[in-house]
Design a protein around this motif. Structure first.
Motif, PDB file in Angstrom:
ATOM      1  N   UNK A 181      45.935  35.646  30.525  1.00 44.66           N
ATOM      2  CA  UNK A 181      45.792  36.057  32.055  1.00 44.66           C
ATOM      3  C   UNK A 181      46.993  36.285  32.679  1.00 44.66           C
ATOM      4  N   UNK A 182      47.758  35.284  32.561  1.00 44.38           N
ATOM      5  CA  UNK A 182      49.331  35.412  33.119  1.00 44.38           C
ATOM      6  C   UNK A 182      50.234  36.522  32.678  1.00 44.38           C
ATOM      7  N   UNK A 183      50.211  36.359  31.164  1.00 44.36           N
ATOM      8  CA  UNK A 183      50.797  37.215  30.434  1.00 44.36           C
ATOM      9  C   UNK A 183      50.240  38.937  30.848  1.00 44.36           C
ATOM     10  N   UNK A 184      49.015  39.055  31.277  1.00 41.10           N
ATOM     11  CA  UNK A 184      48.551  40.335  31.662  1.00 41.10           C
ATOM     12  C   UNK A 184      48.924  40.720  32.701  1.00 41.10           C
ATOM     13  N   UNK A 185      48.801  39.711  33.680  1.00 42.48           N
ATOM     14  CA  UNK A 185      49.107  39.681  35.186  1.00 42.48           C
ATOM     15  C   UNK A 185      50.619  40.118  35.353  1.00 42.48           C
ATOM     16  N   UNK A 186      51.621  39.628  34.380  1.00 44.61           N
ATOM     17  CA  UNK A 186      53.006  39.768  34.825  1.00 44.61           C
ATOM     18  C   UNK A 186      53.116  41.284  34.053  1.00 44.61           C
ATOM     19  N   UNK A 187      52.638  41.547  32.912  1.00 44.89           N
ATOM     20  CA  UNK A 187      52.912  42.897  32.514  1.00 44.89           C
ATOM     21  C   UNK A 187      52.460  43.918  33.263  1.00 44.89           C
ATOM     22  N   UNK A 188      51.094  43.913  34.189  1.00 44.12           N
ATOM     23  CA  UNK A 188      50.860  44.827  34.944  1.00 44.12           C
ATOM     24  C   UNK A 188      51.715  44.994  36.114  1.00 44.12           C
ATOM     25  N   UNK A 189      52.184  43.944  36.517  1.00 36.40           N
ATOM     26  CA  UNK A 189      53.224  44.048  37.774  1.00 36.40           C
ATOM     27  C   UNK A 189      54.411  45.008  37.497  1.00 36.40           C
ATOM     28  N   UNK A 190      54.888  44.763  36.264  1.00 36.48           N
ATOM     29  CA  UNK A 190      56.058  45.604  35.797  1.00 36.48           C
ATOM     30  C   UNK A 190      55.824  47.030  35.038  1.00 36.48           C
ATOM     31  N   UNK A 207      42.121  43.281  36.219  1.00 41.49           N
ATOM     32  CA  UNK A 207      43.390  43.052  37.063  1.00 41.49           C
ATOM     33  C   UNK A 207      42.910  42.734  38.588  1.00 41.49           C
ATOM     34  N   UNK A 208      41.878  43.581  39.012  1.00 37.70           N
ATOM     35  CA  UNK A 208      41.467  43.552  40.328  1.00 37.70           C
ATOM     36  C   UNK A 208      40.780  42.016  40.470  1.00 37.70           C
ATOM     37  N   UNK A 209      39.927  41.464  39.587  1.00 39.43           N
ATOM     38  CA  UNK A 209      39.419  40.150  39.765  1.00 39.43           C
ATOM     39  C   UNK A 209      40.437  39.213  39.784  1.00 39.43           C
ATOM     40  N   UNK A 210      41.221  39.297  39.118  1.00 40.97           N
ATOM     41  CA  UNK A 210      42.636  38.133  38.869  1.00 40.97           C
ATOM     42  C   UNK A 210      43.205  38.291  40.183  1.00 40.97           C
ATOM     43  N   UNK A 211      43.639  39.465  41.090  1.00 43.76           N
ATOM     44  CA  UNK A 211      44.225  39.457  42.124  1.00 43.76           C
ATOM     45  C   UNK A 211      43.420  38.652  43.179  1.00 43.76           C
ATOM     46  N   UNK A 212      42.205  39.206  43.225  1.00 38.71           N
ATOM     47  CA  UNK A 212      41.183  38.520  44.240  1.00 38.71           C
ATOM     48  C   UNK A 212      41.134  37.006  44.155  1.00 38.71           C
ATOM     49  N   UNK A 213      40.825  36.501  42.910  1.00 39.08           N
ATOM     50  CA  UNK A 213      40.737  34.808  42.602  1.00 39.08           C
ATOM     51  C   UNK A 213      41.091  34.714  41.081  1.00 39.08           C
ATOM     52  N   UNK A 224      39.592  33.520  35.435  1.00 39.75           N
ATOM     53  CA  UNK A 224      39.697  32.809  34.152  1.00 39.75           C
ATOM     54  C   UNK A 224      38.322  32.249  33.894  1.00 39.75           C
ATOM     55  N   UNK A 225      37.835  31.420  34.687  1.00 43.46           N
ATOM     56  CA  UNK A 225      36.682  30.497  34.465  1.00 43.46           C
ATOM     57  C   UNK A 225      35.464  31.261  33.893  1.00 43.46           C
ATOM     58  N   UNK A 226      35.235  32.566  34.251  1.00 39.02           N
ATOM     59  CA  UNK A 226      34.439  33.607  34.085  1.00 39.02           C
ATOM     60  C   UNK A 226      34.541  34.141  32.657  1.00 39.02           C
ATOM     61  N   UNK A 227      35.996  34.524  32.540  1.00 44.35           N
ATOM     62  CA  UNK A 227      36.241  35.135  31.097  1.00 44.35           C
ATOM     63  C   UNK A 227      36.127  34.122  30.216  1.00 44.35           C
ATOM     64  N   UNK A 228      36.502  32.732  30.268  1.00 42.45           N
ATOM     65  CA  UNK A 228      36.175  31.683  29.071  1.00 42.45           C
ATOM     66  C   UNK A 228      34.715  31.607  28.940  1.00 42.45           C
ATOM     67  N   UNK A 229      33.985  31.493  30.170  1.00 42.38           N
ATOM     68  CA  UNK A 229      32.669  31.317  29.902  1.00 42.38           C
ATOM     69  C   UNK A 229      31.857  32.592  29.253  1.00 42.38           C
ATOM     70  N   UNK A 230      32.171  33.936  29.520  1.00 39.88           N
ATOM     71  CA  UNK A 230      31.903  34.907  28.520  1.00 39.88           C
ATOM     72  C   UNK A 230      32.186  34.914  27.125  1.00 39.88           C
TER      73      UNK A 230
END
Length: 147
Positions: free
Chosen positions: A95-104, A114-120, A125-131
């Motif tokens: 998620x951090x890698x994705x977030x960094x890459x999307x920023x640049x 990405x919107x979900x990551x930006x919100x919370x 991360x918790x929801x993705x792990x659960x999925x």
């Protein structure tokens, strides 16, 4: 299967020896964010990994216990690669890698995630792990039903 000879006991070295090339990160991307889990699905990715390289990388992920290789309950000649708990624990890193890459590189990336990551980020991360754990559990239930 081959084993990886470690150059040192450094935790960063351990990680780099497993994930130190683009193919490993792209396979994790496909497993975590794109819902891919079969050899043919990985081969169909835009980056066009060769069959030989894909086989090598999947074997490394298997040896390291990051994925498991399961027979598809729908097609006995097809194998599915599923993240283990060890693999699912890589979600925050990815998620951090994705977030960094999307920023640049704002032209790419799964916009809804990405919107979900930006919100919370923590909740995303918790929801993705659960999925991912749920997908694994569903697969195991399908195997039991097939028996």
């Amino acid at each position: 299967m081959k084993t990886i000879e470690r150059r040192s006991t450094c935790p960063i070295n351990y990680s780099v020896e497993i994930f130190g090339d683009k193919w490993m990160l792209l396979l994790l991307r496909d497993l975590m964010f794109n819902g891919k889990n079969s050899f043919l699905e990985f081969r169909a990715s835009d980056e066009k990994i060769s069959s030989a390289v894909l086989t090598d990388k999947l074997n490394t992920l298997l040896i390291e216990g990051i994925v498991s290789k399961e027979t598809s309950p729908k097609n006995a000649s097809k194998f599915l690669y599923l993240l283990t708990d060890k693999g699912i624990n890589l979600v925050p890193f990815m998620v951090e890698f994705l977030n960094w890459g999307s920023q640049y590189n704002p032209n790419g990336g799964p916009k809804s995630l990405l919107n979900e990551i930006k919100k919370n980020k923590k909740k995303a991360i918790t929801q993705l792990k659960a999925k991912l754990r749920s997908q694994r559990h569903s697969h195991e239930e399908n195997i039991i039903k097939a028996l």
